[in-house]
Scaffold this active site. Structure first.
Site, PDB file in Angstrom:
ATOM      1  N   GLY A 143       0.802  -1.222   0.000  1.00  0.00           N
ATOM      2  CA  GLY A 143       0.000   0.000   0.000  1.00  0.00           C
ATOM      3  C   GLY A 143       0.829   1.264   0.000  1.00  0.00           C
ATOM      4  N   ASP A 144       1.956   1.238   0.693  1.00  0.00           N
ATOM      5  CA  ASP A 144       2.861   2.388   0.726  1.00  0.00           C
ATOM      6  C   ASP A 144       3.315   2.724  -0.690  1.00  0.00           C
ATOM      7  OD1 ASP A 144       4.725   4.358   1.787  1.00  0.00           O
ATOM      8  OD2 ASP A 144       6.294   2.868   1.474  1.00  0.00           O
ATOM      9  N   ALA A 145       3.724   1.710  -1.422  1.00  0.00           N
ATOM     10  CA  ALA A 145       4.209   1.914  -2.796  1.00  0.00           C
ATOM     11  C   ALA A 145       3.090   2.386  -3.721  1.00  0.00           C
ATOM     12  CB  ALA A 145       4.824   0.618  -3.321  1.00  0.00           C
TER      13      ALA A 145
END
Length: 134
Positions: A18-20
């Site tokens: 999700g961060d990416a």
């Protein structure tokens, strides 16, 4: 690539994805807004992708009852996952909330719920930029 049941993936791994994904959408948004200078891009991106910003956004999502029951479950899984990394420039609660936020983004991406993912990201962008959506 082996198919893995996304529902069995731990919250930290979902947050890693999700961060990416969230960062990519934000970067693309900023570039399409005409921002092209690296320092400026990085500075502007932190208004959307910092732990503090993500914690504020997920809190606003919860208050607005924007998340589905499944998305809230994923948020809690990410938030409550024990991470072996320390929060940089923020407190533990903010860091855990942002991890939960990222887990939701990762879950939606990994389950190929692109329309829903983009709906939530558009809502987040609107919140950061001071416009209300929904």
């Amino acid at each position: 690539m082996t198919k893995l049941d996304v529902n069995l993936i731990n919250g930290i791994a979902l947050a890693f994805e999700g961060d990416a994904v969230y960062s990519l959408y934000i970067r693309r948004h900023l570039i399409f807004q005409g921002q092209t200078k690296p320092n400026q891009l990085h500075r502007l991106a932190t208004k959307y992708v910092s732990a503090k910003a993500q914690a504020m956004l997920v809190n606003a999502m919860l208050e607005a009852q924007l998340l589905t029951e499944k998305e809230e479950e994923i948020y809690k899984r990410g938030r409550n996952a024990s991470s072996h990394t320390k929060a940089k420039n923020t407190d533990v609660i903010t860091y855990k909330m942002s991890t939960g936020f990222e887990a939701v983004m990762g879950y939606l991406h990994m389950t190929e719920q692109t329309e829903r993912l983009e709906e939530l990201i558009a809502w987040c962008i609107a919140q950061v930029e001071g416009r209300k959506e929904n």
